[in-house]
Design a protein around this motif. Structure first.
Motif, PDB file in Angstrom:
ATOM      1  N   VAL A   1       0.866  -1.171   0.000  1.00  0.00           N
ATOM      2  CA  VAL A   1       0.000   0.000   0.000  1.00  0.00           C
ATOM      3  C   VAL A   1       0.905   1.225   0.000  1.00  0.00           C
ATOM      4  CG1 VAL A   1      -1.766   1.302   1.258  1.00  0.00           C
ATOM      5  CG2 VAL A   1      -1.841  -1.210   1.218  1.00  0.00           C
ATOM      6  N   VAL A   2       0.658   2.142  -0.926  1.00  0.00           N
ATOM      7  CA  VAL A   2       1.514   3.318  -1.063  1.00  0.00           C
ATOM      8  C   VAL A   2       0.682   4.583  -0.869  1.00  0.00           C
ATOM      9  CG1 VAL A   2       3.028   2.092  -2.674  1.00  0.00           C
ATOM     10  CG2 VAL A   2       1.211   3.588  -3.566  1.00  0.00           C
ATOM     11  N   SER A   3       1.371   5.664  -0.554  1.00  0.00           N
ATOM     12  CA  SER A   3       0.681   6.940  -0.384  1.00  0.00           C
ATOM     13  C   SER A   3       0.270   7.491  -1.748  1.00  0.00           C
ATOM     14  CB  SER A   3       1.572   7.945   0.338  1.00  0.00           C
ATOM     15  OG  SER A   3       0.899   9.170   0.506  1.00  0.00           O
ATOM     16  N   VAL A   4      -0.983   7.855  -1.854  1.00  0.00           N
ATOM     17  CA  VAL A   4      -1.498   8.448  -3.085  1.00  0.00           C
ATOM     18  C   VAL A   4      -0.810   9.773  -3.382  1.00  0.00           C
ATOM     19  CG1 VAL A   4      -3.573   9.590  -3.994  1.00  0.00           C
ATOM     20  CG2 VAL A   4      -3.733   7.301  -3.015  1.00  0.00           C
ATOM     21  N   SER A   5      -0.417  10.494  -2.325  1.00  0.00           N
ATOM     22  CA  SER A   5       0.072  11.861  -2.481  1.00  0.00           C
ATOM     23  C   SER A   5       1.228  12.142  -1.530  1.00  0.00           C
ATOM     24  CB  SER A   5      -1.065  12.839  -2.146  1.00  0.00           C
ATOM     25  OG  SER A   5      -1.359  12.753  -0.753  1.00  0.00           O
ATOM     26  N   ASP A   6       1.868  13.272  -1.735  1.00  0.00           N
ATOM     27  CA  ASP A   6       2.714  13.837  -0.686  1.00  0.00           C
ATOM     28  C   ASP A   6       1.802  14.233   0.473  1.00  0.00           C
ATOM     29  OD1 ASP A   6       4.789  13.640  -2.496  1.00  0.00           O
ATOM     30  OD2 ASP A   6       4.940  15.796  -2.879  1.00  0.00           O
ATOM     31  N   GLY A   7       2.332  14.183   1.683  1.00  0.00           N
ATOM     32  CA  GLY A   7       1.494  14.600   2.798  1.00  0.00           C
ATOM     33  C   GLY A   7       2.130  14.312   4.142  1.00  0.00           C
ATOM     34  N   VAL A   8       1.334  14.481   5.190  1.00  0.00           N
ATOM     35  CA  VAL A   8       1.769  14.272   6.572  1.00  0.00           C
ATOM     36  C   VAL A   8       0.858  13.232   7.210  1.00  0.00           C
ATOM     37  CG1 VAL A   8       2.067  15.339   8.842  1.00  0.00           C
ATOM     38  CG2 VAL A   8       2.635  16.629   6.771  1.00  0.00           C
ATOM     39  N   VAL A   9       1.454  12.270   7.910  1.00  0.00           N
ATOM     40  CA  VAL A   9       0.682  11.250   8.616  1.00  0.00           C
ATOM     41  C   VAL A   9       0.035  11.898   9.842  1.00  0.00           C
ATOM     42  CG1 VAL A   9       0.733   9.035   9.817  1.00  0.00           C
ATOM     43  CG2 VAL A   9       2.242   9.421   7.839  1.00  0.00           C
ATOM     44  N   GLU A  10      -1.286  11.991   9.821  1.00  0.00           N
ATOM     45  CA  GLU A  10      -2.006  12.582  10.952  1.00  0.00           C
ATOM     46  C   GLU A  10      -2.468  11.531  11.951  1.00  0.00           C
ATOM     47  OE1 GLU A  10      -5.222  15.190  10.039  1.00  0.00           O
ATOM     48  OE2 GLU A  10      -3.916  16.746   9.221  1.00  0.00           O
ATOM     49  N   LYS A  11      -2.839  10.349  11.460  1.00  0.00           N
ATOM     50  CA  LYS A  11      -3.348   9.304  12.338  1.00  0.00           C
ATOM     51  C   LYS A  11      -2.705   7.960  12.001  1.00  0.00           C
ATOM     52  CE  LYS A  11      -6.418  11.831  14.552  1.00  0.00           C
ATOM     53  NZ  LYS A  11      -6.323  12.088  16.006  1.00  0.00           N
ATOM     54  N   LYS A  12      -2.344   7.252  13.056  1.00  0.00           N
ATOM     55  CA  LYS A  12      -1.823   5.900  12.909  1.00  0.00           C
ATOM     56  C   LYS A  12      -2.300   5.106  14.115  1.00  0.00           C
ATOM     57  CE  LYS A  12       2.422   3.145  13.159  1.00  0.00           C
ATOM     58  NZ  LYS A  12       3.874   3.157  13.403  1.00  0.00           N
ATOM     59  N   GLY A  13      -2.693   3.854  13.884  1.00  0.00           N
ATOM     60  CA  GLY A  13      -3.090   3.022  15.007  1.00  0.00           C
ATOM     61  C   GLY A  13      -4.380   2.271  14.753  1.00  0.00           C
ATOM     62  N   TRP A  14      -4.906   1.704  15.798  1.00  0.00           N
ATOM     63  CA  TRP A  14      -6.041   0.788  15.689  1.00  0.00           C
ATOM     64  C   TRP A  14      -7.377   1.505  15.836  1.00  0.00           C
ATOM     65  CZ3 TRP A  14      -6.404  -4.254  14.392  1.00  0.00           C
ATOM     66  CH2 TRP A  14      -7.635  -4.897  14.632  1.00  0.00           C
ATOM     67  N   LEU A  15      -8.314   1.144  14.973  1.00  0.00           N
ATOM     68  CA  LEU A  15      -9.723   1.485  15.123  1.00  0.00           C
ATOM     69  C   LEU A  15     -10.524   0.195  15.018  1.00  0.00           C
ATOM     70  CD1 LEU A  15     -10.203   4.660  12.858  1.00  0.00           C
ATOM     71  CD2 LEU A  15     -10.115   4.585  15.349  1.00  0.00           C
ATOM     72  N   ASN A  16     -11.577   0.066  15.823  1.00  0.00           N
ATOM     73  CA  ASN A  16     -12.365  -1.166  15.768  1.00  0.00           C
ATOM     74  C   ASN A  16     -12.908  -1.435  14.366  1.00  0.00           C
ATOM     75  OD1 ASN A  16     -11.912  -1.705  18.432  1.00  0.00           O
ATOM     76  ND2 ASN A  16     -13.968  -1.177  19.148  1.00  0.00           N
ATOM     77  N   LEU A  17     -13.362  -0.388  13.690  1.00  0.00           N
ATOM     78  CA  LEU A  17     -13.896  -0.564  12.336  1.00  0.00           C
ATOM     79  C   LEU A  17     -12.783  -0.730  11.313  1.00  0.00           C
ATOM     80  CD1 LEU A  17     -16.833   2.019  12.156  1.00  0.00           C
ATOM     81  CD2 LEU A  17     -17.007  -0.463  12.302  1.00  0.00           C
ATOM     82  N   GLY A  18     -11.757   0.099  11.400  1.00  0.00           N
ATOM     83  CA  GLY A  18     -10.727   0.149  10.362  1.00  0.00           C
ATOM     84  C   GLY A  18      -9.502  -0.694  10.609  1.00  0.00           C
ATOM     85  N   GLY A  19      -9.414  -1.325  11.797  1.00  0.00           N
ATOM     86  CA  GLY A  19      -8.215  -2.100  12.096  1.00  0.00           C
ATOM     87  C   GLY A  19      -6.998  -1.189  12.140  1.00  0.00           C
ATOM     88  N   TYR A  20      -5.865  -1.714  11.668  1.00  0.00           N
ATOM     89  CA  TYR A  20      -4.667  -0.877  11.584  1.00  0.00           C
ATOM     90  C   TYR A  20      -4.847   0.069  10.397  1.00  0.00           C
ATOM     91  CZ  TYR A  20      -2.556  -4.033  14.947  1.00  0.00           C
ATOM     92  OH  TYR A  20      -2.299  -4.760  16.084  1.00  0.00           O
ATOM     93  N   ARG A  21      -4.878   1.356  10.690  1.00  0.00           N
ATOM     94  CA  ARG A  21      -5.191   2.332   9.654  1.00  0.00           C
ATOM     95  C   ARG A  21      -4.201   3.493   9.686  1.00  0.00           C
ATOM     96  NH1 ARG A  21      -5.713   5.230  14.102  1.00  0.00           N
ATOM     97  NH2 ARG A  21      -7.294   6.856  14.242  1.00  0.00           N
ATOM     98  N   LEU A  22      -4.180   4.228   8.575  1.00  0.00           N
ATOM     99  CA  LEU A  22      -3.402   5.457   8.459  1.00  0.00           C
ATOM    100  C   LEU A  22      -4.290   6.551   7.884  1.00  0.00           C
ATOM    101  CD1 LEU A  22      -0.021   4.192   6.949  1.00  0.00           C
ATOM    102  CD2 LEU A  22      -0.325   5.210   9.212  1.00  0.00           C
ATOM    103  N   GLY A  23      -4.071   7.770   8.374  1.00  0.00           N
ATOM    104  CA  GLY A  23      -4.717   8.941   7.794  1.00  0.00           C
ATOM    105  C   GLY A  23      -3.647   9.941   7.400  1.00  0.00           C
ATOM    106  N   ILE A  24      -3.615  10.302   6.125  1.00  0.00           N
ATOM    107  CA  ILE A  24      -2.565  11.191   5.605  1.00  0.00           C
ATOM    108  C   ILE A  24      -3.215  12.436   5.016  1.00  0.00           C
ATOM    109  CG2 ILE A  24      -0.720  11.438   3.898  1.00  0.00           C
ATOM    110  CD1 ILE A  24      -0.177   8.443   4.247  1.00  0.00           C
ATOM    111  N   ARG A  25      -2.750  13.596   5.464  1.00  0.00           N
ATOM    112  CA  ARG A  25      -3.281  14.885   4.999  1.00  0.00           C
ATOM    113  C   ARG A  25      -2.402  15.418   3.875  1.00  0.00           C
ATOM    114  NH1 ARG A  25      -8.154  16.845   6.216  1.00  0.00           N
ATOM    115  NH2 ARG A  25      -7.745  16.397   8.435  1.00  0.00           N
ATOM    116  N   ALA A  26      -3.010  15.677   2.723  1.00  0.00           N
ATOM    117  CA  ALA A  26      -2.286  16.211   1.573  1.00  0.00           C
ATOM    118  C   ALA A  26      -2.249  17.739   1.624  1.00  0.00           C
ATOM    119  CB  ALA A  26      -2.938  15.745   0.276  1.00  0.00           C
TER     120      ALA A  26
END
Length: 278
Positions: free
Chosen positions: A168-193
């Motif tokens: 899995v690769v980043s669609v864009s340049d950006g900053v990782v805002e969220k990393k970690g576990w969510l019950n719905l999303g499991g291990y997830r990342l949120g990246i702000r472009a």
């Protein structure tokens, strides 16, 4: 002879008058229409569907302010959608010129946020075994884990259903805002472009080395591996098939909203980062 000339001139006059009235009538209809186009804050639900064909995005070519403006005008002109057979407004068209900035600029900014930073498809291309992925427009589909809700993204499904096989690769340049576990999303990342879009990558098997909250990433950079984590306490796997849930969120007038990523994924699909395990 004189009578024939007079009749000819009279005929030309009425033809010119007919066309003048027709043009004026069309102009007046467009004037009324553009004055009644909904502002974005009143049209968020239609915009979130992002019913804009990838073929139209490709037709735009290299993006610029004028192209985002043209896309916004075309979206509104076609009633809040833009199918692949619909007509794009030309930059110098009456409709585009008459569309008030108080309406057009918010749509223009929203389209720019969605489209300016995306470079790569979020799942790598398999150079080893030629396994592939597929996806469909599942936006709004019903989900029941955690309560009755609607699907707010696109599920990218692999033909090789093996955890951690696909990158899995980043669609864009950006900053990782969220990393970690969510019950719905499991291990997830949120990246702000840069232009404001928030890209959401869920159900990862594990993260790539060096990916932490606050990290800067580049478009195409490895950020994790496809998995089937989620729907339970941290570490839960096996509740569904291996896949990547990909979502896009925007801030519109102080409200964070999800936007259907399906056509954007189609638009990016031809630009993949290859991977090999050899």
């Amino acid at each position: 002879m004189m009578m024939r000339k007079k009749n000819l001139l009279l005929g030309c006059f009425f033809i010119a008058l007919f066309f003048s009235v027709s043009v004026l009538s069309r102009f007046l209809v467009l004037t009324v229409r553009v004055r009644n186009e909904p502002v974005l804050s009143d049209n968020i639900e239609d915009f979130r569907k992002f019913d804009v064909a990838a073929e139209q995005l490709e037709h735009m070519g290299e993006w610029s302010d004028s192209k985002y403006r043209r896309l916004a005008a075309s979206f509104l002109y076609n009633g809040g959608r833009l199918g692949k057979e619909d007509v794009l407004c030309r930059s110098f068209s009456w409709y585009n010129r008459m569309l008030p900035d108080s309406v057009g600029k918010d749509y223009q900014k929203a389209f720019q946020s969605l489209l300016a930073d995306g470079v790569y498809f979020p799942v790598g291309e398999d150079f080893d075994e030629g396994a592939s992925v597929s996806f469909s427009d599942s936006w709004g589909g019903r989900r029941n884990y955690g309560g009755d809700r609607r699907h707010e993204g696109t599920d990218i499904m692999p033909t090789k259903k093996e955890r951690a096989y696909f990158t899995v690769v980043s669609v864009s340049d950006g900053v990782v805002e969220k990393k970690g576990w969510l019950n719905l999303g499991g291990y997830r990342l949120g990246i702000r472009a840069e232009h404001g879009a928030y890209y959401y990558y869920a159900h990862l098997d594990h993260y790539a080395d060096g990916i932490e909250e606050g990290s800067r990433v580049e478009a195409g950079e490895l950020i994790g591996y496809m998995g089937d984590s989620g729907y339970g306490e941290e570490g839960t796997v096996g509740k569904f098939d291996v896949h990547l849930h990909f979502g896009i969120y925007l801030q519109i007038k102080g409200r964070e909203v999800s936007v259907n990523p399906y056509q954007i994924l189609r638009y990016l699909e031809s630009n993949k980062v290859g991977f090999t395990r050899k």
